[in-house]
Scaffold this motif. Structure first.
Motif, PDB file in Angstrom:
ATOM      1  N   UNK A   3     -21.701 -74.466  -8.019  1.00  0.00           N
ATOM      2  CA  UNK A   3     -21.062 -74.917  -9.577  1.00  0.00           C
ATOM      3  C   UNK A   3     -19.778 -75.482  -9.504  1.00  0.00           C
ATOM      4  N   UNK A   4     -19.229 -76.299  -9.980  1.00  0.00           N
ATOM      5  CA  UNK A   4     -18.035 -76.748 -10.222  1.00  0.00           C
ATOM      6  C   UNK A   4     -17.101 -75.904 -10.996  1.00  0.00           C
ATOM      7  N   UNK A   5     -15.956 -75.797 -10.840  1.00  0.00           N
ATOM      8  CA  UNK A   5     -14.813 -74.733 -11.672  1.00  0.00           C
ATOM      9  C   UNK A   5     -15.060 -75.053 -13.070  1.00  0.00           C
ATOM     10  N   UNK A   6     -15.095 -76.319 -13.472  1.00  0.00           N
ATOM     11  CA  UNK A   6     -14.973 -76.585 -14.996  1.00  0.00           C
ATOM     12  C   UNK A   6     -16.329 -76.061 -15.682  1.00  0.00           C
ATOM     13  N   UNK A   7     -17.465 -76.394 -14.996  1.00  0.00           N
ATOM     14  CA  UNK A   7     -18.813 -75.854 -15.306  1.00  0.00           C
ATOM     15  C   UNK A   7     -18.820 -74.262 -15.376  1.00  0.00           C
ATOM     16  N   UNK A   8     -18.366 -73.646 -14.444  1.00  0.00           N
ATOM     17  CA  UNK A   8     -18.189 -72.384 -14.353  1.00  0.00           C
ATOM     18  C   UNK A   8     -17.258 -71.743 -15.711  1.00  0.00           C
ATOM     19  N   UNK A   9     -16.240 -72.440 -15.739  1.00  0.00           N
ATOM     20  CA  UNK A   9     -15.380 -71.626 -16.902  1.00  0.00           C
ATOM     21  C   UNK A   9     -15.897 -72.189 -18.274  1.00  0.00           C
ATOM     22  N   UNK A  35     -24.951 -66.813 -10.094  1.00  0.00           N
ATOM     23  CA  UNK A  35     -24.170 -67.983  -9.383  1.00  0.00           C
ATOM     24  C   UNK A  35     -22.679 -67.913  -9.991  1.00  0.00           C
ATOM     25  N   UNK A  36     -22.635 -67.514 -11.006  1.00  0.00           N
ATOM     26  CA  UNK A  36     -20.996 -67.354 -11.376  1.00  0.00           C
ATOM     27  C   UNK A  36     -20.203 -66.204 -10.640  1.00  0.00           C
ATOM     28  N   UNK A  37     -20.994 -65.161 -10.673  1.00  0.00           N
ATOM     29  CA  UNK A  37     -20.405 -63.993  -9.691  1.00  0.00           C
ATOM     30  C   UNK A  37     -20.184 -64.331  -8.435  1.00  0.00           C
ATOM     31  N   UNK A  38     -21.059 -65.107  -7.756  1.00  0.00           N
ATOM     32  CA  UNK A  38     -20.674 -65.656  -6.421  1.00  0.00           C
ATOM     33  C   UNK A  38     -19.664 -66.648  -6.188  1.00  0.00           C
ATOM     34  N   UNK A  39     -19.611 -67.380  -7.394  1.00  0.00           N
ATOM     35  CA  UNK A  39     -18.408 -68.354  -7.201  1.00  0.00           C
ATOM     36  C   UNK A  39     -17.031 -67.778  -7.552  1.00  0.00           C
ATOM     37  N   UNK A  40     -17.025 -66.460  -8.173  1.00  0.00           N
ATOM     38  CA  UNK A  40     -15.970 -65.660  -8.703  1.00  0.00           C
ATOM     39  C   UNK A  40     -15.521 -65.075  -7.407  1.00  0.00           C
ATOM     40  N   UNK A  41     -16.332 -64.577  -6.604  1.00  0.00           N
ATOM     41  CA  UNK A  41     -15.971 -63.776  -5.286  1.00  0.00           C
ATOM     42  C   UNK A  41     -15.303 -64.713  -4.360  1.00  0.00           C
ATOM     43  N   UNK A  86     -13.564 -67.747  -5.661  1.00  0.00           N
ATOM     44  CA  UNK A  86     -12.349 -68.450  -6.042  1.00  0.00           C
ATOM     45  C   UNK A  86     -11.400 -67.736  -7.130  1.00  0.00           C
ATOM     46  N   UNK A  87     -10.199 -67.814  -6.598  1.00  0.00           N
ATOM     47  CA  UNK A  87      -9.264 -66.799  -7.252  1.00  0.00           C
ATOM     48  C   UNK A  87      -8.863 -67.625  -8.327  1.00  0.00           C
ATOM     49  N   UNK A  88      -8.554 -68.899  -8.499  1.00  0.00           N
ATOM     50  CA  UNK A  88      -8.094 -69.659  -9.666  1.00  0.00           C
ATOM     51  C   UNK A  88      -9.338 -69.011 -11.159  1.00  0.00           C
ATOM     52  N   UNK A  89     -10.642 -69.435 -10.475  1.00  0.00           N
ATOM     53  CA  UNK A  89     -11.522 -69.013 -11.690  1.00  0.00           C
ATOM     54  C   UNK A  89     -11.524 -67.380 -12.090  1.00  0.00           C
ATOM     55  N   UNK A  90     -11.208 -66.810 -11.087  1.00  0.00           N
ATOM     56  CA  UNK A  90     -10.944 -65.132 -11.246  1.00  0.00           C
ATOM     57  C   UNK A  90      -9.898 -64.840 -12.333  1.00  0.00           C
TER      58      UNK A  90
END
Lengths: 161, 183
Positions: A1-7, A25-31, A33-37
């Protein structure tokens, strides 16, 4: 998933409204991606930090409401409130009809070449457009200001003759 | 006094009941209007309009829902109409190209910290930018703690529609909150 979609899913994620697969999926991305965290931290701070406060209505509200209710009651007693809208609508419709009829009849008369009655000052005085060299002879509505001006002008011409 | 009696007195136009109904519902109405409008002045105007509508159109209440649901419904409709009117006035006054001015959230308790006020302001500003229906559904769910079923009744829509409205509202809000915070 892209950052925008995640946020976009962050509030749903915080409120636990997402299905497990999407949450994963979100948790996987957060692990990774610092900017999304960081973005999640900000949203969490806003969403959880917002106090669900209750605002107290001002005391004056009841008195203002009472005044308005009293006004409406008086209107109703006088029969104004119920009819106000109807009266306005009927009056507006009547004005439109009157204006349409008057304009229509005036235009009709003015444009009709066989308009020969006592109101036609030009025919009465045997004035033709050639006397003036202008074209508004046929189109001036009777009893109008324009006609008054024209009568004045035509009388001057008749006197000259 | 139970609901049937309240309705009966309202239908009879008994004046004492107005104050009773006002006292019973003013807090919830004022708070819904406040959240919907974002300012105390507008919430006052909208609340007055709601009560006048409740008192004047009680004859059209068919008792197929709870009185409170019907009052909520009126409040929601009045607030949406207020918003629409506000948009039209704004458009006609040629302010439409200006960045929407957000009414600051008034401090409800003197001890509230600035940080909390800022948070409240940011969330209210983001809420103000949501489409009317999404905003209504979210306010009823989050601040009034209404169930989806009750929200569906209040908004005169179906349960799946409410679910979808709240889902989209939360998505939009997250997006708007990030934008506001970045600005």
């Amino acid at each position: 998933m892209k950052h925008k979609k995640i946020r976009r899913k962050f509030i749903l994620y915080l409120d636990g409204d997402l299905p497990e697969t999407e949450k994963g999926k979100i948790e996987k991305h957060l692990s990774v991606c610092e900017s999304c965290r960081n973005a999640l931290k900000v949203i969490k701070e806003l969403w959880d930090g917002e106090e669900k406060f209750q605002v107290l209505p001002p005391e004056s509200l009841w008195y203002k409401l009472k005044d308005r209710l009293e006004e409406k009651r008086i209107d109703r007693i006088l029969g104004l409130r119920l009819n106000k809208k109807k009266i306005l609508k009927t009056a507006a419709a009547m004005v439109i009809v009157i204006i349409s009829v008057l304009t229509g009849s005036r235009l009709g008369n003015a444009l009709n070449p066989s308009f020969e009655n006592e109101n036609n000052i030009f025919l009465k005085n045997n004035i033709t457009r050639d006397d003036f060299g202008i074209n508004y002879f046929d189109i001036l509505p009777p009893n109008s200001i324009a006609e008054d001006v024209f009568i004045f002008a035509s009388n001057t011409e008749v006197n000259k003759k | 006094m139970d609901e049937t009696q309240i309705i009966e007195h309202l239908k009879n136009g008994d004046e004492f009941i107005y104050k009773y109904v006002y006292d019973k519902y003013v807090r919830i109405i004022f708070n819904v209007c406040y959240k919907m409008a974002g300012s105390k002045e507008e919430a006052e105007d909208a609340s007055q309009e709601v009560f006048i509508k409740v008192f004047n159109s009680i004859d059209s209440f068919r008792a197929d829902s709870k009185l409170s649901t019907w009052i909520y419904r009126i409040a929601v409709n009045v607030c949406i109409n207020f918003q629409r009117r506000k948009k039209i006035v704004k458009f006609l006054s040629f302010d439409f190209w200006e960045e929407e001015k957000d009414s600051p959230v008034e401090n409800s308790t003197p001890l509230k910290s600035l940080e909390k006020l800022e948070i409240q302001n940011t969330v209210q500003r983001a809420l103000n930018r949501l489409p009317a229906k999404q905003k209504t559904a979210l306010i009823l769910s989050r601040y009034e703690e209404k169930s989806y079923k009750e929200i569906a009744e209040i908004m005169g829509t179906s349960l799946p529609a409410v679910e979808s409205l709240i889902f989209r509202a939360k998505e939009n809000l997250a997006k708007k909150l990030s934008l506001l915070k970045n600005n």
